[in-house]
Design a protein around this motif. Structure first.
Motif, short mmCIF file in Angstrom:
data_model
loop_
_atom_site.label_atom_id
_atom_site.label_comp_id
_atom_site.label_asym_id
_atom_site.label_seq_id
_atom_site.Cartn_x
_atom_site.Cartn_y
_atom_site.Cartn_z
N ASP A 1 0.58 -1.50 -0.18
CA ASP A 1 0.30 0.10 0.39
C ASP A 1 0.83 1.10 0.10
N ARG A 2 1.01 2.04 -1.25
CA ARG A 2 2.24 2.74 -1.17
C ARG A 2 1.53 4.49 -0.60
N SER A 3 0.63 4.29 -0.77
CA SER A 3 -0.07 5.86 0.01
C SER A 3 0.03 5.65 1.32
N SER A 4 0.46 4.38 1.95
CA SER A 4 0.44 4.34 3.46
C SER A 4 2.01 3.87 4.48
N SER A 5 2.91 3.43 3.00
CA SER A 5 4.18 3.35 3.09
C SER A 5 4.50 4.34 3.62
N THR A 6 5.86 4.43 3.91
CA THR A 6 7.05 5.46 4.05
C THR A 6 8.34 5.67 3.71
N GLY A 7 9.32 5.76 3.03
CA GLY A 7 9.97 5.52 2.32
C GLY A 7 11.51 5.54 3.43
N SER A 8 12.70 5.92 2.49
CA SER A 8 13.82 6.60 3.05
C SER A 8 14.82 7.85 2.35
N THR A 9 15.67 8.20 3.02
CA THR A 9 16.52 8.80 2.77
C THR A 9 17.27 8.48 1.72
N ASP A 10 18.01 7.27 1.53
CA ASP A 10 19.03 6.28 1.09
C ASP A 10 19.02 6.53 -0.56
N ALA A 11 19.81 5.57 -0.90
CA ALA A 11 19.83 6.49 -2.46
C ALA A 11 19.53 5.95 -3.75
N THR A 12 18.79 6.13 -4.99
CA THR A 12 19.56 6.92 -5.23
C THR A 12 18.30 8.81 -4.23
N TYR B 1 21.05 12.68 -5.95
CA TYR B 1 22.80 12.57 -5.23
C TYR B 1 22.63 10.51 -4.41
N ILE B 2 23.47 10.30 -5.85
CA ILE B 2 23.45 8.77 -6.26
C ILE B 2 24.22 8.32 -5.43
N ALA B 3 25.64 8.71 -5.39
CA ALA B 3 26.82 7.91 -3.66
C ALA B 3 25.93 7.84 -2.08
N ALA B 4 26.60 6.51 -1.87
CA ALA B 4 25.05 6.78 -0.30
C ALA B 4 26.50 6.69 1.28
N ASP B 5 25.83 6.91 1.50
CA ASP B 5 26.51 6.84 3.15
C ASP B 5 27.89 8.51 2.48
N GLU B 6 27.27 9.30 2.16
CA GLU B 6 27.94 10.09 1.85
C GLU B 6 26.95 11.86 2.27
N TYR B 7 27.46 12.50 3.14
CA TYR B 7 26.88 14.42 2.89
C TYR B 7 26.89 14.86 1.74
N TYR B 8 26.26 15.63 1.80
CA TYR B 8 26.21 16.47 0.74
C TYR B 8 25.75 18.17 1.47
N TYR B 9 26.60 19.27 0.87
CA TYR B 9 26.29 20.45 1.74
C TYR B 9 25.91 21.93 0.38
N PRO B 10 24.78 21.72 -0.29
CA PRO B 10 24.44 22.22 -1.24
C PRO B 10 24.04 23.60 -0.74
N LYS C 1 14.11 -5.64 4.76
CA LYS C 1 14.67 -4.90 4.58
C LYS C 1 15.48 -4.37 3.52
N HIS C 2 15.79 -2.75 3.45
CA HIS C 2 16.58 -2.92 2.02
C HIS C 2 16.72 -0.79 2.21
N GLN C 3 17.69 -0.60 1.81
CA GLN C 3 18.71 0.80 1.95
C GLN C 3 19.36 1.09 1.01
N SER C 4 19.37 1.69 0.27
CA SER C 4 20.67 2.44 -1.37
C SER C 4 21.21 0.89 -1.70
N LEU C 5 20.94 0.67 -2.50
CA LEU C 5 20.75 -0.86 -3.06
C LEU C 5 20.66 -0.71 -4.41
N LYS C 6 21.77 -1.00 -5.03
CA LYS C 6 22.07 -0.96 -6.34
C LYS C 6 21.29 -1.53 -7.35
N THR C 7 21.89 -3.28 -7.08
CA THR C 7 21.53 -4.44 -8.19
C THR C 7 20.81 -5.04 -6.32
N CYS C 8 20.04 -5.98 -7.00
CA CYS C 8 19.62 -7.29 -6.59
C CYS C 8 18.98 -8.37 -6.55
#
Length: 292
Positions: A66-77, A120-129, A176-183
């Motif tokens: 149920d995508r309207s009720s689910s919440t994602g994460s600030t993961d890549a991309t 932003y593509i690279a994971a485990d990174e801080y970005y400062y716009p 659980k999956h976060q910032s996975l490019k391929t699986c």
């Protein structure tokens, strides 16, 4: 000085009650740079300012997310939308990415209603716009996002039990999956026969395994299965067991026959079957129990 054109009015009253009024109009040349951000939620398919790096199990309804009720994460991309809240600016220069190696990603806008986006593509990174705001008279102000944007590192955590019986409780094998490019996911029975296999380029498009054979309408029997997950993170981390294909005879490797030993991440493995149990207890392979 103020950032908006302003009338200044002086009213003077003497002791006899005589009133004199004078005014002057100040046309502002100053500008104030400021912005906020919103993050693209891969489940809800929209931008939200309160999205965080916390993983929340998606909500399933009738064996579908149920995508309207689910919440994602600030993961890549991670796609970010920038909301311009600057004052008295005419031209805006955005710097989304500026690395020590000389990589720089920029954009120019001319109205505060324009909301540029950047992924932003690279994971485990801080970005400062940061943002430069220029007034029509050439004054400039800048602001940097001091707390930064953090893209979560790659991660997965795999449960070893599910019950696809249609009661909307644990009906889907999903992890659980976060910032996975391929699986790549492979599930086999104890005889070594593949019952489910999936190569996923976009992990958020995966709806999980519903317990049916080869994604057909035929239910897999109740029992014990073995899963192998091979994933690559956007941070370059390889989530897989590099020895699994050599140590698992059910996949054609040499292997060693097991008789009731403890193996994998799923707990005690009963003897029997034509396969062998893995000798490593890593997070990406293990026994999966299907009950109805």
């Amino acid at each position: 000085p103020p950032y908006e054109d302003t009338w200044y009015i002086l009213t003077a009253t003497d002791e006899m009650g005589m009133v004199e009024v004078d005014s002057v109009f100040y046309e502002s040349i100053q500008t104030k740079a400021t912005f906020t951000v919103e993050y693209w939620d891969k489940f809800r398919k929209d931008f939200y300012s309160d999205l965080t790096g916390d993983w929340k199990n998606p909500v399933f309804k009738d064996s579908e997310i149920d995508r309207s009720s689910s919440t994602g994460s600030t993961d890549a991309t991670l796609t970010v939308r920038f909301k311009n809240e600057s004052l008295n600016g005419a031209t805006f220069e955005w710097v989304f990415l500026d690395t020590l190696g000389g990589v720089k990603e920029t954009a120019t806008t001319y109205d505060t209603t324009e909301m540029p986006e950047f992924t932003y593509i690279a994971a485990d990174e801080y970005y400062y716009p940061y943002l430069f705001s220029y007034s029509e008279e050439g004054c400039v102000d800048s602001v940097k996002m001091e707390e930064g944007i953090f893209v979560e590192p790659s991660d997965l955590s795999i449960p070893n039990v599910f019950t696809p019986n249609g009661d909307n409780k644990n009906d889907i094998w999903y992890f659980k999956h976060q910032s996975l490019k391929t699986c790549k996911i492979t599930v086999v029975d104890r005889a070594g026969k593949v019952v489910y296999k999936k190569k996923i380029e976009d992990i958020y498009s995966w709806e999980g395994w519903n317990g049916n054979m080869h994604e057909s309408g035929r239910e897999a029997p109740v029992g014990q299965y073995y899963y192998v997950v091979e994933a690559m993170g956007y941070d370059g981390f390889d989530h897989s067991d590099p020895t699994i294909w050599e140590t698992m005879k059910i996949f054609g490797g040499p292997g060693k026959q097991s008789t009731g030993s403890t193996g994998g991440s799923g707990g005690t493995t009963p003897g029997g079957g034509t396969g062998t149990e893995p000798q490593s207890g890593n997070l990406y392979t293990g026994w999966l129990y299907l009950f109805r």
